[in-house]
Design an enzyme around this catalytic site. Structure first.
Site, PDB file in Angstrom:
ATOM      1  N   CYS A  79     -28.191  30.598 -50.870  1.00 48.05           N
ATOM      2  CA  CYS A  79     -27.248  29.737 -50.133  1.00 48.05           C
ATOM      3  C   CYS A  79     -26.880  28.528 -50.976  1.00 48.05           C
ATOM      4  O   CYS A  79     -25.864  27.891 -50.747  1.00 48.05           O
ATOM      5  CB  CYS A  79     -27.837  29.301 -48.797  1.00 48.05           C
ATOM      6  N   ASN A 238     -44.595   5.351 -48.172  1.00 48.28           N
ATOM      7  CA  ASN A 238     -45.225   5.137 -46.880  1.00 48.28           C
ATOM      8  C   ASN A 238     -44.308   4.333 -45.970  1.00 48.28           C
ATOM      9  O   ASN A 238     -43.976   4.767 -44.871  1.00 48.28           O
ATOM     10  CB  ASN A 238     -46.560   4.397 -47.109  1.00 48.28           C
ATOM     11  N   ARG A 858     -34.667  44.741 -27.900  1.00 47.52           N
ATOM     12  CA  ARG A 858     -34.808  45.290 -29.251  1.00 47.52           C
ATOM     13  C   ARG A 858     -36.282  45.477 -29.631  1.00 47.52           C
ATOM     14  O   ARG A 858     -36.633  46.385 -30.387  1.00 47.52           O
ATOM     15  CB  ARG A 858     -34.118  44.361 -30.253  1.00 47.52           C
ATOM     16  N   GLU A1236     -32.599  41.790 -43.028  1.00 48.77           N
ATOM     17  CA  GLU A1236     -33.706  41.514 -42.115  1.00 48.77           C
ATOM     18  C   GLU A1236     -34.998  42.311 -42.333  1.00 48.77           C
ATOM     19  O   GLU A1236     -36.085  41.772 -42.160  1.00 48.77           O
ATOM     20  CB  GLU A1236     -33.240  41.770 -40.668  1.00 48.77           C
TER      21      GLU A1236
HETATM   22  C1  LIG Z   1     -44.088  13.708 -48.986  1.00 51.60           C
HETATM   23  C2  LIG Z   1     -45.360  12.915 -49.143  1.00 51.60           C
HETATM   24  C3  LIG Z   1     -46.529  13.577 -49.472  1.00 51.60           C
HETATM   25  C4  LIG Z   1     -47.707  12.867 -49.622  1.00 51.60           C
HETATM   26  N1  LIG Z   1     -48.858  13.541 -49.921  1.00 51.60           N
HETATM   27  C5  LIG Z   1     -50.021  12.845 -50.069  1.00 51.60           C
HETATM   28  C6  LIG Z   1     -51.231  13.513 -50.384  1.00 51.60           C
HETATM   29  O1  LIG Z   1     -51.268  14.736 -50.527  1.00 51.60           O
HETATM   30  N2  LIG Z   1     -52.363  12.775 -50.495  1.00 51.60           N
HETATM   31  C7  LIG Z   1     -52.351  11.405 -50.339  1.00 51.60           C
HETATM   32  O2  LIG Z   1     -53.378  10.778 -50.493  1.00 51.60           O
HETATM   33  N3  LIG Z   1     -51.225  10.762 -50.058  1.00 51.60           N
HETATM   34  C8  LIG Z   1     -50.071  11.435 -49.900  1.00 51.60           C
HETATM   35  N4  LIG Z   1     -48.925  10.778 -49.575  1.00 51.60           N
HETATM   36  C9  LIG Z   1     -49.006   9.331 -49.347  1.00 51.60           C
HETATM   37  C10 LIG Z   1     -48.695   8.559 -50.605  1.00 51.60           C
HETATM   38  O3  LIG Z   1     -49.651   8.788 -51.573  1.00 51.60           O
HETATM   39  C11 LIG Z   1     -48.690   7.094 -50.225  1.00 51.60           C
HETATM   40  O4  LIG Z   1     -47.625   6.910 -49.318  1.00 51.60           O
HETATM   41  C12 LIG Z   1     -48.456   6.222 -51.429  1.00 51.60           C
HETATM   42  O5  LIG Z   1     -49.513   6.269 -52.321  1.00 51.60           O
HETATM   43  C13 LIG Z   1     -48.203   4.802 -51.010  1.00 51.60           C
HETATM   44  O6  LIG Z   1     -47.751   4.107 -52.140  1.00 51.60           O
HETATM   45  P1  LIG Z   1     -46.329   3.421 -52.178  1.00 51.60           P
HETATM   46  O7  LIG Z   1     -46.245   2.668 -53.442  1.00 51.60           O
HETATM   47  O8  LIG Z   1     -45.247   4.396 -51.961  1.00 51.60           O
HETATM   48  O9  LIG Z   1     -46.450   2.479 -50.930  1.00 51.60           O
HETATM   49  P2  LIG Z   1     -45.324   1.744 -50.128  1.00 51.60           P
HETATM   50  O10 LIG Z   1     -44.702   2.667 -49.134  1.00 51.60           O
HETATM   51  O11 LIG Z   1     -44.401   1.056 -51.051  1.00 51.60           O
HETATM   52  O12 LIG Z   1     -46.223   0.692 -49.347  1.00 51.60           O
HETATM   53  C14 LIG Z   1     -47.190   1.124 -48.422  1.00 51.60           C
HETATM   54  C15 LIG Z   1     -47.955  -0.022 -47.804  1.00 51.60           C
HETATM   55  O13 LIG Z   1     -48.843  -0.568 -48.754  1.00 51.60           O
HETATM   56  C16 LIG Z   1     -48.664  -1.954 -48.886  1.00 51.60           C
HETATM   57  N5  LIG Z   1     -48.789  -2.306 -50.298  1.00 51.60           N
HETATM   58  C17 LIG Z   1     -48.252  -1.630 -51.344  1.00 51.60           C
HETATM   59  N6  LIG Z   1     -48.648  -2.206 -52.488  1.00 51.60           N
HETATM   60  C18 LIG Z   1     -49.422  -3.241 -52.165  1.00 51.60           C
HETATM   61  C19 LIG Z   1     -50.099  -4.226 -52.913  1.00 51.60           C
HETATM   62  N7  LIG Z   1     -50.085  -4.228 -54.247  1.00 51.60           N
HETATM   63  N8  LIG Z   1     -50.798  -5.146 -52.241  1.00 51.60           N
HETATM   64  C20 LIG Z   1     -50.852  -5.160 -50.896  1.00 51.60           C
HETATM   65  N9  LIG Z   1     -50.218  -4.261 -50.139  1.00 51.60           N
HETATM   66  C21 LIG Z   1     -49.515  -3.314 -50.762  1.00 51.60           C
HETATM   67  C22 LIG Z   1     -47.288  -2.236 -48.354  1.00 51.60           C
HETATM   68  O14 LIG Z   1     -47.209  -3.538 -47.800  1.00 51.60           O
HETATM   69  C23 LIG Z   1     -47.092  -1.158 -47.333  1.00 51.60           C
HETATM   70  O15 LIG Z   1     -47.560  -1.591 -46.089  1.00 51.60           O
HETATM   71  C24 LIG Z   1     -47.727  11.458 -49.425  1.00 51.60           C
HETATM   72  C25 LIG Z   1     -46.541  10.791 -49.113  1.00 51.60           C
HETATM   73  C26 LIG Z   1     -45.362  11.505 -48.956  1.00 51.60           C
HETATM   74  C27 LIG Z   1     -44.110  10.777 -48.602  1.00 51.60           C
HETATM   75  S1  FES Z   2     -31.018  29.046 -52.028  1.00 53.50           S
HETATM   76 FE1  FES Z   2     -32.737  27.790 -51.714  1.00 53.50          FE
HETATM   77  S2  FES Z   2     -32.506  27.177 -49.666  1.00 53.50           S
HETATM   78 FE2  FES Z   2     -30.925  28.593 -49.901  1.00 53.50          FE
END
Ligand SMILES: Cc1cc2nc3c(=O)[nH]c(=O)nc-3n(C[C@H](O)[C@H](O)[C@H](O)COP(=O)(O)OP(=O)(O)OC[C@H]3O[C@@H](n4cnc5c(N)ncnc54)[C@H](O)[C@@H]3O)c2cc1C
Ligand code: FES
Length: 1305
Positions: A79, A238, A858, A1236
């Site tokens: 797609c 986050n 079906r 399918e």
């Molecule tokens: C799709 C997805 C998959 C993920 N999978 C995993 C996983 O498998 N395992 C896992 O452990 N995590 C996972 N995470 C979480 C991810 O690791 C954390 O969200 C990330 O590490 C947070 O870091 P950031 O810099 O993006 O934080 P931000 O979103 O920028 O900040 C998060 C919070 O931390 C505070 N903060 C940030 N830096 C500081 C600082 N220096 N001092 C004080 N406060 C601070 C901020 O005020 C805020 O409240 C996943 C997240 C997503 C979106």
């Molecule tokens: S080709 Fe990857 S979602 Fe359709």
């Protein structure tokens, strides 16, 4: 600026969201290229970075990038909605590493999802960039019967023969690809980044928030003191999640991504100090350097952390998410916090009062997302000490998917021994995922301290651990028994690792599952004869004839360059507004009042659309029963997610805010029904109930030597098409015309529904579909209802209205595959012959009938699958419940129906102690001229051929004993192998649906424009139709174009569904081409040496019509109640899995599929369909679990909670063979429908898992059939193994509080 914002946003749609950000490090001469998710990347943070989207690396007008070209030509795009994301992930990898390894490639693609392809073609296409490249191979076979070869003496024929001679050929054998470019940073990137942004504080003011980016630490500290509640946004993974998906708003955001003090890295003798702002990818590189440079005894914690980091999110997440962010956000499932805490790490914190160092230990985490950090405090850095002599540190995790999934349970464990002994001096055990925050198993650690490392200590530790880690029945996330069991089994794994350290031993519990994906192998035949589309009589075949050749998808290149236009890519129109839906928060209630006043007062709001605004019919009835389009006051809502009304606003954001502000008052109603059991109890059904029977089951049960009764719960499935429901409705005012651009499989259904809703004739409504980014059955009725609401908004406001659902809304509102409870009683003989079966299907249809009655029907018709059961009765009921209405989904009930039968056969085999394939094949498969239970005659010869061929190709005879030997040698890893057949009736089962029309225009320059009633949704329908036109008009593919599907060009279309798209539309187009070809005959005869162009020019001069319609209707005389299908597609699949009994994780190590697809019109497209459907089936039966709260609210509303298969789930060896020599007189060019059927073959993985679980159960003394529901997620698989870890968890007390999620169906 607006334009720029739009461009940046463009790749940000789910599925196509990867872009490449490049940052130029001032102090270095290098440029970092990072892939990132556009939906999580704040635009303000990109100041000073260069952003490359897929449009920026190449296009079809000037020059393609090799990354774009290879995915397209390797058939890695269907797609196309996910393709730009795949391209950008690979592009970024190549920018950083021009000669990657296969591990690099699978890691780079680990964060991208595709719902169509099954990934293997993508991997095989990109495998060609590897230093050591093992290309995927296509093997082609000349069809044995070449007696009709009319041009065997010509040089063209020689060429064709050469190209298609038997033997292995590289994927790109038939096509040339661009050489790998130098992949250097293009000069414009350097130019942009050389203009380094001013080093001053930046402030961006938005409507509701201010973004402040300081440059010095002092400034940052001041800001944090002034705004203690403002988040410190680093990676935004986050904060962005909470803002984007949960609507949390922060008026002030502090973004210190330019404050250098947060990015320092210092390696000291006692450990490494890493700046809190370092991304997780940077942390990985730092730790890898430490591991290489230090003695192994000092790098235990580093190695353990590296092991966890590899699995945190996808690479796009790790590139931006920071170490400090992970610690500070204190997510209870954090992978890093348990190991950082166990590894004795500490944090350096800063406020305006100064710095302080705190240990990152049990006292730091105090509650859900709460730590002892003060609101004005900043984390400056994290100190990770080296491990000491005698210290062993490990980290383990279990997640619902191997990559890009938050862990279910994760752990960090450390033990320190007294010098030269096995007596524990110090122990530290932390878990994530077992409570509101990172949890310290302190008592367990104390219990072990001072004791020798042996089984007695281990057993003591278990006793304390079971008591220490508790979870209530209603604990958020559910899976209570499984999670508790994981705490024990992961502890056991640690025990073994330490034992290995002490005694240097190996154990299967410590080995990881295999993971290297090998090249795919596909085999198909090339037919050198040409047959009349229906009669099979041979004709002369032209050398340029593309039919039967692996022609790439006609839009593949534009998919890969981002030029392909989807509904939401249609440029914004003048005065356009956006529609946001308001949905019910109650499963069963009366609406007392809808208060729209607050919503109307919100900024940007244009209007609120309620049922009162519908000018025409207020309901739709797709299969004869009325369904309200919107719910009025005093009327009942019958599920959470039912659409009540809609807000029209100038922007999506304003619409969303107003929809949230709109107040609906409900009166709760009693008797909510969620499960099929509750529906049966309350007789809540959609009529009619049906029974289909042959033979005398009562008599047969009396004769049977064994009788067994069992059941299986088959979970539902979310379509998860990458392009969510999208539409744009444009009112024309003049003469009450409406144009609808939408993503649907059934434009006529949308056209008629919109006309009825607006109360205007259908000739005023035109529906246009360019392409659909995946549908799988979910864009028929649901798309029509949404089109009706959007059309009412356009009608009332007299403005163009766009409606594009967000993923969470789409999942909540649109329903999915029907969950089914299947119960059976089976009578069989000692030799395995089944002589009687009585099967009941309880189908959870949800709150509206939709197509459930047809699905239920079906299910009965296809219940026999491939088995000749002489006395068979099937009964099915569609249960009316208070869940969102289930709808059509690839297979239309057949994958649910057949898995019940296969489970029954598996139970028979287990009862008799025989291999399941023996019971399937020798005793029960249809053989010789046969009759189905609905009296349809057919010849199962090809089913047999598939069975025999699959057995041979998969080497089942050799592998079954090897699996047994593997299981004998390994206690904690088990293998299973299973072979499953399918006989699938192609078509709708209703004669009026077996028709199609087409319109073909030839223009004066010889180019041809084709319109037909089918929708291109990734299945390659337009490509196949172009191949038909090319053959019939004898012109090259380059002259043929299909622009869109439009109800004004071809009226009264049927849905593109039931694997019938090519059969119907291909024939209609064939018919139109025949007409045109015949009209041109006099011109050709007059000038036999002329060219196509000259003939067309002459025809125009001679006033010959160059436009023709075509029509196809299936022979009504062949279509009867006892013959609802004209033919069957047959296939057999053999799959082998390896299961980790401690965690329930598994890997499909090999899958071989043999398919009878007649004579394939396009083997590459058909093989793509086969692989994609198999992976979707694998998801259905083993991964994709929908979870509803006890009040009927869907928990799983996005990719974070609902896991579809990713690259990490592709079978390590995945082979597809198309059965040679098959013919089919009932479909165009002797082909067969394939969209399918293969979904069901994903169940071979489920049954292979059952075999592996059986082996595990044997080790604990259990035998005989056992229940296993689908999807057999790690939770269900692990608990079914019934290891002593499972047994140690005390039984939950029923009735104290409701579980977090309901047990469906
Ligand atoms: C799709 C997805 C998959 C993920 N999978 C995993 C996983 O498998 N395992 C896992 O452990 N995590 C996972 N995470 C979480 C991810 O690791 C954390 O969200 C990330 O590490 C947070 O870091 P950031 O810099 O993006 O934080 P931000 O979103 O920028 O900040 C998060 C919070 O931390 C505070 N903060 C940030 N830096 C500081 C600082 N220096 N001092 C004080 N406060 C601070 C901020 O005020 C805020 O409240 C996943 C997240 C997503 C979106
Ligand atoms: S080709 Fe990857 S979602 Fe359709």
């Amino acid at each position: 600026i607006t334009r720029k914002r739009e461009e940046k946003k463009k790749p940000g749609k789910k599925g196509r969201e990867t872009c490449c950000g490049s940052e130029h490090e001032e102090r270095q001469t290098t440029t970092d290229h990072l892939s990132a998710n556009a939906c999580l990347m704040p635009i303000c943070q990109l100041h000073g970075a260069a952003v490359t989207t897929v449009e920026g690396i190449g296009n079809t007008k000037t020059r393609l990038h090799p990354v774009q070209e290879r995915i397209a030509k390797a058939h890695g795009s269907q797609c196309g909605f996910c393709t730009p994301g795949m391209v950008m992930s690979m592009y970024t990898l190549l920018r950083n590493k021009p000669k990657p390894s296969m591990e690099d490639i699978t890691e780079a693609l680990g964060g991208n999802l595709c719902r169509c392809t099954g990934y293997q073609e993508i991997i095989d296409g990109y495998r060609t960039f590897c230093e050591v490249c093992h290309h995927g191979t296509f093997t082609t076979r000349i069809q044995a019967d070449t007696s009709f070869l009319c041009y065997s003496k010509t040089s063209e024929a020689d060429q064709i023969l050469k190209a298609f001679s038997t033997g292995k050929k590289k994927v790109f054998m038939l096509i040339t690809v661009l050489p790998q470019s130098t992949l250097k940073c293009s000069s414009y990137l350097r130019y942009i980044m050389a203009e380094s942004p001013e080093q001053t504080t930046q402030k961006f003011h938005g409507e509701r928030m201010t973004w402040i980016s300081p440059i010095t630490l002092d400034e940052l500290v001041q800001l944090k003191t002034q705004y203690p509640q403002a988040p410190v946004v680093m990676g935004n993974t986050n904060v962005g999640e909470y803002k984007g998906f949960k609507g949390v708003l922060h008026p002030i955001i502090i973004s210190p991504t330019r404050v250098r003090e947060l990015f320092g890295v210092e390696q000291r003798p006692e450990g490494v100090c890493i700046g809190a702002g370092c991304s997780l990818s940077t942390v990985q590189s730092v730790l890898e350097r430490c591991v290489c440079s230090l003695p192994a005894e000092h790098t235990q914690t580093y190695a353990a952390l590296l092991g966890q980091l590899r699995h945190v999110g996808g690479q796009q997440i790790r590139n931006v998410a920071t170490l400090g962010g992970n610690v500070a956000s204190a997510y209870p499932n954090s992978d890093l916090n348990p190991i950082l805490a166990a590894g004795r790490c500490s944090l350096l914190l800063q406020t305006k009062e100064g710095k302080r160092r705190v240990p990152l230990d049990k006292d730091f985490f105090v509650g859900f997302r709460k730590t002892t950090l003060r609101p004005d405090e900043l984390v400056l850095s994290v100190f990770i000490p080296i491990s000491r002599k005698g210290e062993v540190v490990r980290a383990f995790r279990h997640a619902p998917r191997k990559t890009n999934a938050l862990p279910t349970v994760t752990t960090g464990m450390r033990v320190w021994f007294h010098d030269g002994s096995d007596v524990v001096r110090e122990m530290s055990v932390y878990y994530g995922g077992v409570g509101a925050c990172t949890f310290c198993a302190e008592r367990t650690s104390q219990q072990v301290t001072g004791r020798p490392w042996n089984e007695a200590t281990l057993n003591e530790a278990y006793r304390v651990l079971v008591d220490e880690v508790t979870l209530g029945v209603s604990a958020p996330g559910g899976q209570v028994v499984f999670r508790r069991s994981l705490t024990l089994s992961l502890f056991f794994r640690f025990y073994l690792h330490v034992l290995q350290y002490l005694k240097d031993m190996q154990n299967s519990a410590m080995e990881p599952l295999p993971c290297v994906i090998g090249p795919g192998y596909q085999e198909f035949q090339v037919i050198l004869t040409l047959h009349h589309p229906i009669t099979l009589c041979a004709q002369v075949r032209s050398a340029q004839d593309p039919v039967g050749q692996p022609v790439p998808h006609s839009s593949a290149l534009t998919h890969a360059t981002g030029e392909a236009v989807y509904c939401d890519d249609i440029p914004h129109m003048n005065r356009e507004v956006f529609l946001s839906l308001v949905t019910s928060t109650k499963a069963h209630a009366k609406i007392i009042h809808i208060d729209v006043s607050r919503a109307l007062d919100m900024p940007g709001v244009v209007d609120v659309i309620t049922a009162k605004d519908i000018p025409g019919q207020k309901f739709q009835s797709f299969t004869g029963i009325n369904e309200e389009v919107l719910v009025e006051e005093e009327v009942r809502v019958t599920c959470v997610g039912q659409i009540i009304c809609a807000v029209v606003a100038d922007t999506k954001q304003h619409g969303k805010l107003a929809a949230a502000a709109l107040k609906v008052t409900y009166e709760d109603l009693p008797d909510r029904i969620f499960t099929t059991e509750e529906a049966v109890e309350q007789c809540s059904f959609y009529a009619p109930q049906r029974t289909l029977q042959r033979g005398d089951i009562h008599m047969a049960f009396q004769e049977a030597e064994h009788i067994y009764e069992g059941e299986i719960r088959v979970g539902g499935q979310e379509h998860f098409y990458m392009e969510t429901q999208s539409m744009l409705v444009i009112p024309a005012r003049e003469q009450k015309e409406v144009k609808v651009y939408l993503s649907t499989q059934h434009p006529t259904c949308a056209q008629m529904s919109v006309a009825e809703t607006l109360g205007i004739p259908a000739n005023r409504v035109s529906c246009h579909v360019k392409r659909v980014g995946g549908a799988f059955g979910g864009k028929i009725t649901k798309a029509s209802i949404l089109a009706c609401i959007t059309a009412v908004a356009a009608w009332k406001t007299e403005r163009p209205v766009r409606c594009v659902l967000e993923r969470g809304e789409d999942m909540l509102i649109t329903g999915g595959r029907h969950p089914v409870l299947g119960k059976y009683k089976v009578g069989f003989m000692n030799d395995g012959k089944i002589i009687a079966a009585d099967v009941h299907y309880f189908v959870n249809a949800g709150n509206t009938p939709d197509e459930s009655v047809l699905v239920r029907r079906r299910m009965l018709v296809q219940l026999d699958n491939a088995y000749n059961i002489p006395n068979l009765r099937g009964q099915s009921v569609a249960c009316k419940t208070n869940l969102p209405s289930s709808t059509a989904f690839r297979g239309f009930g057949v994958p649910q129906s057949m898995v019940v039968i296969e489970n029954m056969i598996h139970d028979v085999a287990m009862t008799l102690g025989r291999p399941a394939e023996e019971v399937r094949d020798r005793m029960n498969l249809y053989k010789g001229l046969s009759r189905t239970h609905y009296k349809m005659e057919f010849d199962p010869e090809n089913l047999h051929c598939c069975w025999v061929e699959c057995k041979k190709r998969s080497e089942l005879g050799r592998r079954r004993p090897a699996v047994a030997e593997f299981n004998r040698r390994n206690r904690w890893k088990k293998r299973g192998i299973a072979m499953v057949p399918i006989k699938y009736g192609v078509g709708f089962g209703h004669s009026f649906l077996q028709q199609a029309a087409a319109l073909v225009h030839i223009y004066k320059d010889g180019s041809v424009l084709v319109s037909h009633g089918g929708i291109e949704m990734g299945q390659g329908l337009h490509t196949k139709v172009q191949q038909v036109v090319s053959r019939e008009l004898n012109i090259p593919l380059s002259l043929i174009h299909i622009s869109e599907t439009c109800t004004s060009a071809v009226p009264n279309t049927n849905p593109t569904a039931a694997s019938f798209g090519t059969d119907a539309n291909g024939m209609a187009v064939w018919d139109a081409c025949q007409t045109l070809y015949k009209r041109l005959e006099p011109v050709r005869k007059k000038d036999p040496s002329g060219t196509w162009k000259s003939w067309i020019a002459t025809a125009f001069q001679e006033r010959i019509s160059l436009s023709a319609t075509g029509f196809y209707r299936f022979y009504v005389e062949l279509f009867t109640l006892t013959k609802p299908y004209t033919y069957f597609t047959y296939a057999v699949c053999c799959s082998e899995v390896e299961l980790d009994c401690l965690t329930g994780e598994y890997r499909t190590v090999r899958a071989d599929i043999v398919v009878d697809i007649g004579k394939s019109i396009n083997p590459a497209i058909d093989i793509g369909q086969i692989k994609g459907a198999f992976m979707q089936g694998l998801g259905l039966y083993t991964m994709e679990e929908l979870k509803f709260s006890p009040s009927g609210s869907l928990h799983t509303r996005g990719p974070g909670q609902y896991k579809i298969p990713a690259v990490c789930d592709v079978p390590l060896q995945f082979n597809v063979y198309l059965l040679p020599g098959s013919q089919n007189p009932f479909a165009i060019y002797s082909s067969k429908g394939i969209g399918e059927p293969i979904v069901f073959l994903g169940s071979s993985v489920f049954f292979a898992m059952k075999e592996a679980i059986t082996a595990a159960r044997t080790d604990v003394g259990l035998s005989g059939p056992f229940p296993l529901r689908t999807p057999a997620t790690p939770e269900h698989a692990c608990l079914a193994c019934n290891t002593h870890f499972n047994q140690m968890i005390p039984k939950m007390e029923a009735g104290t509080s409701p579980p977090w999620a309901m047990e469906l169906p």
